[in-house]
Design an enzyme around this catalytic site. Structure first.
Site, PDB file in Angstrom:
ATOM      1  N   ARG A 187       5.302 -12.004  44.414  1.00  0.00           N
ATOM      2  CA  ARG A 187       6.423 -11.657  44.849  1.00  0.00           C
ATOM      3  C   ARG A 187       7.099 -12.147  46.589  1.00  0.00           C
ATOM      4  NH1 ARG A 187       9.473  -6.107  44.485  1.00  0.00           N
ATOM      5  NH2 ARG A 187       6.992  -5.331  44.919  1.00  0.00           N
TER       6      ARG A 187
ATOM      7  N   ASN B 101      10.424  -8.507  40.038  1.00  0.00           N
ATOM      8  CA  ASN B 101      10.046  -7.491  39.090  1.00  0.00           C
ATOM      9  C   ASN B 101      10.335  -7.306  38.213  1.00  0.00           C
ATOM     10  OD1 ASN B 101       6.814  -8.125  40.216  1.00  0.00           O
ATOM     11  ND2 ASN B 101       6.766  -5.316  41.014  1.00  0.00           N
TER      12      ASN B 101
END
EC number: 3.6.1.7
Length: 117
Positions: free
Chosen positions: A36, A54
């Site tokens: 990320r 996520n």
């Protein structure tokens, strides 16, 4: 999207590139490896807007908005990911634009409404 007008009153389409918004679902070893953060950094370098998070199934979801060339560059990055990631697949689709003007890491998204960071 604002349009600039030429002297004849017609829109000058060359001054603004229409934005698109793409959604990616990345599967593989993509959580716990800095995916990320790396994706957010790359999207910001490309001047894209949107978010990354996520998901409960171990995948990562990305929505990014900008011009097609830069979105393609982000997809190429997503296919490789950061060091330590193992990307098995990247599924993509186009979604409606939102007009967002920043890129962020969103809280994790888990089915059933539970959110965590």
């Amino acid at each position: 999207m604002a349009k600039r007008l030429e002297r004849d009153g017609q829109p000058n389409r060359s001054l603004r590139i229409p934005a698109e918004r793409w959604r990616f679902r990345i599967r593989g070893l993509v959580q716990g490896v800095g995916y990320r953060a790396g994706c957010c950094r790359r999207a910001q370098e490309l001047g894209l807007a949107g978010w990354v998070r996520n998901c409960s199934d171990g995948s990562v979801e990305v929505q990014a908005e900008g011009d097609e060339q830069r979105l393609t560059e982000l997809r190429v990055w997503c296919e490789g990911g950061p060091p330590g990631a193992r990307v098995d697949s990247v599924d993509g689709s186009r979604v409606a634009t939102t007009g967002a003007d920043w890129f962020e890491i969103r809280p994790n998204h888990f089915q059933g409404g539970a959110l965590t960071r």
